[in-house]
Motif scaffolding. Structure first.
Motif, short mmCIF file in Angstrom:
data_model
loop_
_atom_site.label_atom_id
_atom_site.label_comp_id
_atom_site.label_asym_id
_atom_site.label_seq_id
_atom_site.Cartn_x
_atom_site.Cartn_y
_atom_site.Cartn_z
N GLN A 192 13.73 5.26 51.80
CA GLN A 192 14.64 5.73 52.84
C GLN A 192 15.76 4.74 53.12
O GLN A 192 16.73 5.07 53.79
CB GLN A 192 13.86 6.04 54.12
N LYS A 193 15.57 3.50 52.67
CA LYS A 193 16.60 2.49 52.91
C LYS A 193 16.89 1.75 51.61
O LYS A 193 15.98 1.50 50.83
CB LYS A 193 16.11 1.51 53.98
N GLU A 194 18.18 1.45 51.38
CA GLU A 194 18.55 0.63 50.24
C GLU A 194 18.19 -0.83 50.58
O GLU A 194 18.62 -1.34 51.61
CB GLU A 194 20.06 0.69 49.98
N ALA A 195 17.43 -1.47 49.73
CA ALA A 195 17.13 -2.89 49.95
C ALA A 195 18.33 -3.72 49.50
O ALA A 195 18.86 -3.49 48.42
CB ALA A 195 15.89 -3.30 49.17
N SER A 196 18.76 -4.67 50.32
CA SER A 196 19.82 -5.56 49.85
C SER A 196 19.22 -6.45 48.76
O SER A 196 18.00 -6.65 48.68
CB SER A 196 20.33 -6.43 51.00
N SER A 197 20.07 -6.98 47.90
CA SER A 197 19.59 -7.82 46.80
C SER A 197 18.80 -9.02 47.32
O SER A 197 17.79 -9.42 46.73
CB SER A 197 20.76 -8.31 45.96
N GLU A 198 19.25 -9.60 48.43
CA GLU A 198 18.58 -10.77 48.98
C GLU A 198 17.18 -10.41 49.49
O GLU A 198 16.21 -11.13 49.24
CB GLU A 198 19.39 -11.37 50.15
N LEU A 199 17.07 -9.28 50.21
CA LEU A 199 15.76 -8.91 50.77
C LEU A 199 14.83 -8.42 49.67
O LEU A 199 13.62 -8.62 49.74
CB LEU A 199 15.92 -7.90 51.90
N LEU A 200 15.40 -7.80 48.64
CA LEU A 200 14.58 -7.38 47.50
C LEU A 200 13.96 -8.60 46.83
O LEU A 200 12.76 -8.62 46.48
CB LEU A 200 15.44 -6.61 46.50
N LEU A 201 14.75 -9.65 46.68
CA LEU A 201 14.24 -10.90 46.10
C LEU A 201 13.12 -11.46 46.99
O LEU A 201 12.08 -11.89 46.48
CB LEU A 201 15.39 -11.91 45.97
N ALA A 202 13.33 -11.43 48.30
CA ALA A 202 12.31 -11.95 49.22
C ALA A 202 11.02 -11.14 49.13
O ALA A 202 9.92 -11.70 49.13
CB ALA A 202 12.85 -11.93 50.65
N ILE A 203 11.15 -9.82 49.01
CA ILE A 203 9.96 -8.95 48.93
C ILE A 203 9.21 -9.21 47.62
O ILE A 203 7.99 -9.34 47.60
CB ILE A 203 10.38 -7.46 49.05
N CYS A 204 9.95 -9.32 46.51
CA CYS A 204 9.30 -9.54 45.22
C CYS A 204 8.65 -10.92 45.17
O CYS A 204 7.58 -11.10 44.59
CB CYS A 204 10.29 -9.38 44.07
N THR A 205 9.30 -11.90 45.81
CA THR A 205 8.70 -13.24 45.89
C THR A 205 7.40 -13.17 46.69
O THR A 205 6.39 -13.76 46.30
CB THR A 205 9.69 -14.23 46.53
N ALA A 206 7.44 -12.43 47.80
CA ALA A 206 6.23 -12.28 48.62
C ALA A 206 5.12 -11.59 47.82
O ALA A 206 3.94 -11.87 48.02
CB ALA A 206 6.55 -11.48 49.88
N LEU A 207 5.50 -10.70 46.93
CA LEU A 207 4.51 -10.00 46.11
C LEU A 207 4.13 -10.81 44.87
O LEU A 207 3.28 -10.39 44.08
CB LEU A 207 5.05 -8.62 45.67
N GLY A 208 4.77 -11.96 44.69
CA GLY A 208 4.48 -12.80 43.52
C GLY A 208 4.80 -12.12 42.21
O GLY A 208 4.16 -12.37 41.19
N THR A 209 5.81 -11.26 42.24
CA THR A 209 6.13 -10.47 41.05
C THR A 209 7.58 -10.71 40.65
O THR A 209 8.48 -10.56 41.46
CB THR A 209 5.92 -8.97 41.34
N PRO A 210 7.82 -11.10 39.39
CA PRO A 210 9.20 -11.34 38.96
C PRO A 210 10.02 -10.05 38.98
O PRO A 210 9.51 -8.97 38.68
CB PRO A 210 9.06 -11.89 37.54
N LEU A 211 11.29 -10.20 39.31
CA LEU A 211 12.18 -9.04 39.36
C LEU A 211 12.27 -8.35 38.00
O LEU A 211 12.45 -7.13 37.93
CB LEU A 211 13.57 -9.48 39.84
N SER A 212 12.12 -9.12 36.92
CA SER A 212 12.16 -8.50 35.58
C SER A 212 11.06 -7.45 35.45
O SER A 212 11.28 -6.38 34.87
CB SER A 212 12.00 -9.56 34.49
N GLN A 213 9.89 -7.75 35.99
CA GLN A 213 8.77 -6.79 35.89
C GLN A 213 9.03 -5.56 36.78
O GLN A 213 8.79 -4.42 36.35
CB GLN A 213 7.46 -7.47 36.32
N VAL A 214 9.53 -5.82 37.98
CA VAL A 214 9.82 -4.70 38.88
C VAL A 214 10.82 -3.75 38.22
O VAL A 214 10.62 -2.52 38.22
CB VAL A 214 10.37 -5.22 40.23
N PHE A 215 11.88 -4.30 37.62
CA PHE A 215 12.90 -3.42 37.05
C PHE A 215 12.50 -2.84 35.71
O PHE A 215 13.05 -1.83 35.29
CB PHE A 215 14.26 -4.11 37.03
N ARG A 216 11.53 -3.46 35.04
CA ARG A 216 10.99 -2.82 33.84
C ARG A 216 10.24 -1.55 34.25
O ARG A 216 10.37 -0.50 33.63
CB ARG A 216 10.08 -3.78 33.07
#
Lengths: 113, 113
Positions: free
Chosen positions: A44-68
């Protein structure tokens, strides 16, 4: 029509649930509000690039994996060549994440077999 | 620190340039303003999911492919494990896309050997 924020929200939610973590835990770790994270996960909301990075860091998951995973899900939707917005988007898992189960039986009922 | 909007902007710009198309052509086809597309390509603005879809449609490129490239670029940045914001981001191609060359020699000068 498939939108990025919906596939991205699905991937983030699936990751969090796979780790057995709550919205509260991950939002606190990422320093975003629980409501914001919940809206992002529901597409329902677009994540800003900065907050997306923070969320993926909190999940311990690299952005490369999320976008794959996002790419794979887009590919699946493109192959199906049909609207995926109307598809059920893991309602059972969604319930599980958003509600406080009252009894163990509630939990069992919510998990797909 | 690598941000989505920067890698995404790079991928979109590279796609457009590979097709030999101008910002004006693609923005008109996607029905977004030229300034908006230019800011998205430069990683200065977050593209909304709807406008991203419009841009990729205008480029005739499935979102699965765009995000596979984004994922690959994130993976590269993660492997390098160093800030990529300071890396030169194809300045020659950027120049080529944004300026009107005055002479053929200008063009030659701008293209990396």
């Amino acid at each position: 029509m498939v939108l990025l924020r919906q596939l991205l929200g699905d991937v983030l939610r699936r990751l969090r649930i796979r780790q057995g973590r709550t919205l509260r835990e991950v939002s606190a770790s990422a320093r975003v509000s629980l409501g914001y994270l919940s809206e992002v996960e529901r597409g329902q909301k677009e994540a800003s690039s900065e907050l997306l990075l923070a969320i993926c860091t909190a999940l311990g998951t690299p952005l490369s994996q999320v976008f794959r995973e996002v790419s794979d899900n887009f590919a699946l939707a493109e192959l199906q060549n049909e609207p995926v917005l109307e598809m059920p988007r893991e309602p059972a898992l969604r319930e599980l994440a958003e509600t406080t189960p009252r009894t163990p039986q509630d939990l069992t009922d919510m998990v797909p077999v």
